[in-house]
Scaffold this active site. Structure first.
Site, PDB file in Angstrom:
ATOM      1  N   ASP A 332       0.861  -1.151  -0.085  1.00 57.48           N
ATOM      2  CA  ASP A 332       0.165  -0.075   0.073  1.00 57.48           C
ATOM      3  C   ASP A 332       1.132   1.186   0.078  1.00 57.48           C
ATOM      4  O   ASP A 332       2.240   1.152   0.148  1.00 57.48           O
ATOM      5  CB  ASP A 332      -0.817   0.064   1.032  1.00 57.48           C
ATOM      6  CG  ASP A 332      -0.414   0.035   2.350  1.00 57.48           C
ATOM      7  OD1 ASP A 332       0.759  -0.191   2.434  1.00 57.48           O
ATOM      8  OD2 ASP A 332      -1.228  -0.178   3.605  1.00 57.48           O
ATOM      9  N   ASP A 644      -3.373  -2.676   6.144  1.00 56.91           N
ATOM     10  CA  ASP A 644      -3.717  -2.397   7.645  1.00 56.91           C
ATOM     11  C   ASP A 644      -4.989  -2.211   8.228  1.00 56.91           C
ATOM     12  O   ASP A 644      -5.219  -2.198   9.213  1.00 56.91           O
ATOM     13  CB  ASP A 644      -3.128  -0.667   7.683  1.00 56.91           C
ATOM     14  CG  ASP A 644      -3.633   0.027   6.605  1.00 56.91           C
ATOM     15  OD1 ASP A 644      -4.782  -0.330   6.031  1.00 56.91           O
ATOM     16  OD2 ASP A 644      -3.091   1.294   6.524  1.00 56.91           O
ATOM     17  N   ASP A 648      -8.572  -5.754   4.726  1.00 56.84           N
ATOM     18  CA  ASP A 648      -7.379  -6.336   4.071  1.00 56.84           C
ATOM     19  C   ASP A 648      -7.103  -7.745   4.395  1.00 56.84           C
ATOM     20  O   ASP A 648      -6.107  -8.179   3.939  1.00 56.84           O
ATOM     21  CB  ASP A 648      -5.950  -5.246   4.366  1.00 56.84           C
ATOM     22  CG  ASP A 648      -6.007  -4.087   3.655  1.00 56.84           C
ATOM     23  OD1 ASP A 648      -6.577  -4.014   2.440  1.00 56.84           O
ATOM     24  OD2 ASP A 648      -5.492  -3.060   4.340  1.00 56.84           O
TER      25      ASP A 648
END
Length: 907
Positions: A332, A644, A648
């Protein structure tokens, strides 16, 4: 007040009744009260499983088929009245168990130390202020805030809830999520799984927000009731350890069969029972690498410790070896590739140029610089309207304490609150003036947040989020001279221009809702109601790349690892960061969530083609992140994925290596992941990969040393048997040999430092076993060299008139030298032993020196030299055996030169 009294009745009580019972209020406890209760109720934690005692670890060293064979050898020695041999076998077993005890106990202590780095946290209200505290200090009466991705830290009676759903499978065993509602009134007979006005410790928040009062902590929680059933679970062994244990078990079986075969041959040749049993014992002792499982466990544990020092907490041993195979990192952006210090830099209104915003970080110092000739009143009105719209649907907390500004919550929300202060809008006053009636909290699937507030006697909705989601909600836009019909194309171009400069862009909209105000009734706010709004403006935030990110990406490329960004940001924003960091440059390397959705409809092959060429995945939804990971795996990649948020979790679970963020990661992400990055830094992931490759390389070094030396001893015995010679070594001599050559050297190899080229080599193929072509070639070459040269020496000594005892004495010395020198050969598969500084692994150097001195000491120690059949050796004999032993080094060096030259000649 007793917490235990509330366990069976909290779900039946009203919110006020619960607050009265726990002597608390919606603003939480005072700090002094909380500290006093801490002494009464103790820490909010379950008793951990008791670590194995030293005695149990010691006993465990004997619970192995490998050790059973050696014990049998000792019993056989007793049966044939070879008492000194039997005593020595048992002493060596005790010494081996002592070494295993030390190493396992040390690894256990290291594992316990690593647990403290992942302690749970909770957001708690105390005295009306929000604190991020260690979950262990929670007490009954505390007011706890939870949000999606959080792990519930204690049993809570909900005070309020917003779209709250929870995974309670740890308690109920049901995989379906439980939807929570603080307003429910339940009967005493309501089963645990249906107590929807309660949250229970250990459960995970999937979606929404909630606030609850702690009714039970520690053992008094529902999870505490079943604590004894979850304690003492045996930790899962790493697959490598399991494979090696199976391998050594096979060796044991094969050794037994070979012993039976050879004994049978000896019987046909008329050999005595004593000689047959001595042969069986000697072969068993030669072939079995009894220290292999312990040595591998230590090697992986050392890797875990080294990773922890680099900010990588390994939650599962499997991740240590898995990192060595990583071929693709799906990372990410925010906080991983960037510094996660969002600051509003630009704002833009319809029909206006971009306005600058000065100031840094959480300090609300700065000004807003208008770039147009608007009068001050009009400019202030636009800015205050934007600030209010960004403030009300906001879940962060920004406060000043002891002269310092502190923030809790999402970095985007915090940046918006800082901007509001700069605009002269106090978030606290804003909320007091416009009380909240309902809200839609931000979730990554929605890409927006909304709140319903009472403004001047009317209900008004305020929305912030991605422009793509907000534009369809709006039919007008706020301009300096009033509302006008919206111009989507112009606004979209404004957002594109900001994103192309690397800014993260958020849009704002608000509008009145035709809902009757009823202060005594709850109000619902749904996505369907968000229509006919007025577009307010755009906010552009900057989150610059981490200074070390570009170098980390370059290291990945050198290591043969592909890096891609998976983000919910605008495609232009993501591409701008990717260009700075260095893993993407062209627009055709960017794939959006919309394109992924279209590719899904076109079929799996089309989806894979789209993912293959992408290096930036923008405006991606959580489910699409999972689809990306699965696509990469279908294409043969070994994927590490970072995450996070709670959403996810599916991608983290599906990836070969799930990487959670330690600073901003949710509890759900951490629970699902294999490793946790303590500083959320991409370079730490790369450092983890380097350490993972090193750990795996060290595992190979340990295996190479143990298997090749054991095979050499078997070759020596096989050749002597075929030549019709007496046994070249006695069983006790073999035990002594294994003790002084593998007693600590194999463990020392686990501490081998980096060779410096770990990130300049391609990843290990995911389907490649430990015993690859290179490993097998080196093992066979080394074993044959040691075994045949030792046999040749033994044969020559006997032909030269030496006694059997004298020949064995020199062959034992030769094998000690061979195997100790081989420890240095094991340090690298490619680098010359002469170029590697021995002081870089002092433990290995000292262990080899100590082993040689130990053998010298045994030669001159009365009693011990008799048991081992050792005799004094003059310096000429020492020198001769050393020269012969050095031949093994030359053989290994020649192989390395040949392999390197062959590799370089390949196209």
């Amino acid at each position: 007040m007793k917490s235990a009294d509330l366990l069976t009745s909290a779900h039946t009580e009203s919110i006020q009744a619960i607050l009265d019972k726990v002597e608390s209020s919606p603003l939480g406890l005072d700090e002094s009260v909380a500290q006093a209760r801490q002494k009464t109720f103790g820490p909010n934690q379950l008793p951990e499983a008791v670590s194995p005692s030293i005695v149990s670890i010691f006993i465990r060293q004997f619970k192995s088929p490998l050790i059973y064979v050696l014990l049998l050898a000792g019993v056989i020695s007793l049966a044939i009245e070879a008492f000194s041999d039997a005593a020595f076998i048992f002493v060596v077993l005790l010494i081996n168990a002592g070494i295993g005890l030390f190493q396992e106990y040390r690894a256990e202590q290291s594992a316990q130390a690593l647990k403290s780095l992942a302690a749970g946290h909770a957001l708690v209200l105390r005295g009306g202020e929000v604190f991020d505290v260690d979950a262990r200090i929670l007490v009954p009466g505390d007011i706890v805030l939870v949000e999606s991705g959080a792990k519930v830290p204690a049993d809570l009676r909900l005070i309020d809830s917003h779209d709250l759903s929870v995974d309670e499978s740890v308690l109920t065993g049901e995989s379906a999520v439980a939807h929570k509602d603080a307003t429910l009134s339940l009967t005493a007979e309501t089963p645990l799984a249906d107590r929807d006005n309660m949250l229970f410790a250990g459960s995970l928040v999937n979606t929404g927000r909630g606030r609850g009062v702690v009714t039970a902590t520690g053992l008094n929680t529902e999870l505490g009731k079943i604590a004894t059933s979850v304690l003492g679970r045996v930790a899962t062994k790493a697959p490598l350890i399991v494979r090696m244990e199976k391998f050594t078990h096979r060796i044991t079986i094969v050794t037994g069969l070979v012993c039976v075969l050879l004994v049978g041959i000896s019987v046909t040749q008329g050999a005595s029972l004593t000689s047959m049993l001595l042969l069986a014992v000697a072969l068993a002792v030669s072939a079995i690498p009894e220290g292999l499982p312990v040595a591998l466990t230590v090697a992986l544990s050392v890797g875990m410790e080294r990773m922890a020092k680099r900010g990588v907490i390994v939650r599962r041993l499997v991740a240590v070896e898995a990192l060595g195979s990583c071929t693709y990192i799906a990372s990410d952006k925010t906080g991983t590739l960037t510094v996660n210090q969002l600051t509003v830099r630009q704002i833009q209104f319809p029909e206006q140029d971009q306005w600058g915003v000065s100031g840094e970080g959480l300090e609300p110092e700065g000004e807003i610089r208008a770039t147009t000739s608007l009068d001050q009143a009009s400019a202030d009105l636009l800015v205050s309207n934007l600030a209010q719209t960004m403030t009300l649907p906001n879940e962060a907390v920004l406060s000043q304490r002891d002269g310092q500004w502190e923030g809790h919550g999402d970095s985007v929300d915090l940046a918006l609150l800082v901007f509001a202060h700069k605009a002269g809008v106090s978030p606290t006053q804003c909320l007091n003036k416009c009380p909240e009636f309902a809200m839609i909290p931000y979730e990554s699937e929605r890409q927006f947040a909304a709140s319903l507030n009472l403004v001047d006697g009317q209900l008004k909705v305020f929305v912030k989020g991605s422009l793509e989601r907000l534009l369809p909600m709006c039919n007008t836009m706020r301009c300096a001279d009033g509302e006008k019909d919206i111009d989507p194309q112009t606004i979209t171009q404004q957002a594109f221009n900001l994103a192309a400069r690397g800014y993260r862009v958020l849009a704002a909209a608000n509008g009145l809702l035709d809902i009757e105000v009823n202060a005594n009734a709850s109000h619902e706010l749904t996505t369907e109601q968000l229509q006919g709004l007025c577009f307010v403006g755009l906010v552009a935030m900057s989150d610059p790349p981490r200074p070390e990110a570009a170098m980390a990406v370059a290291n990945c490329r050198a290591a043969g690892i592909t890096v891609a960004m998976v983000t919910g940001d605008h495609p232009q924003t993501a591409l701008a960061i990717a260009r700075e960091v260095g893993f993407a440059d062209k627009p055709n390397e960017v794939v959006t969530g919309t394109q992924l959705q279209e590719a899904v409809s076109a079929g799996q092959d089309q989806f894979d083609v789209l993912c293959r060429g992408a290096r930036v995945f923008a405006r991606v939804e959580p489910q699409q992140k999972l689809q990306i990971v699965e696509s990469l795996q279908r294409q043969g990649h070994f994927v590490a994925v970072t995450g996070d948020g709670a959403n996810d979790a599916p991608a983290l679970r599906a990836a070969q290596v799930g990487v959670a963020m330690g600073m901003r990661g949710t509890d759900v992400a951490k629970e699902t992941s294999d490793i946790v990055i303590t500083d959320d830094n991409f370079s730490s992931i790369v450092a983890g990969i380097e350490q993972g490759r090193l750990a795996y390389a060290n595992v190979r070094k340990v295996i190479f040393l143990l298997i090749s030396t054991g095979a050499a001893e078997v070759i020596l015995f096989a050749l002597a048997l075929m030549a019709g010679l007496p046994l070249p070594l006695l069983a006790v001599q073999l035990l002594w040999l294994n003790l002084v050559t593998n007693g600590i050297q194999d463990i020392a190899l686990a501490f081998e430092p980096t060779e410096g080229n770990e990130l300049r080599q391609p990843p290990r193929p995911p389907n490649q076993g430990v015993f690859d072509k290179v490993m097998l070639q080196r093992m066979l070459l080394s074993a044959i060299a040691m075994g045949t040269v030792a046999f040749g020496t033994y044969y020559w000594l006997l032909k030269a008139g030496w006694s059997v005892e004298g020949a064995r004495n020199l062959v034992l010395l030769l094998m000690v030298m061979f195997e100790n020198l081989h420890a240095f050969n094991s340090r690298s598969e490619t680098q010359s032993v002469f170029t590697m500084n021995p002081l870089k692994n002092k433990l290995l150097l000292f262990s080899v020196i100590a082993a040689q001195l130990l053998h010298v000491g045994a030669i001159y120690t009365p009693g011990l030299n008799e048991v081992l059949g050792l005799q004094a050796i003059n310096w000429q004999e020492w020198a001769a055996m050393l020269v012969i032993a050095l031949s093994l080094v030359l053989v290994n060096e020649a192989y390395k030169v040949w392999r390197v030259s062959r590799t370089q000649s390949l196209p």
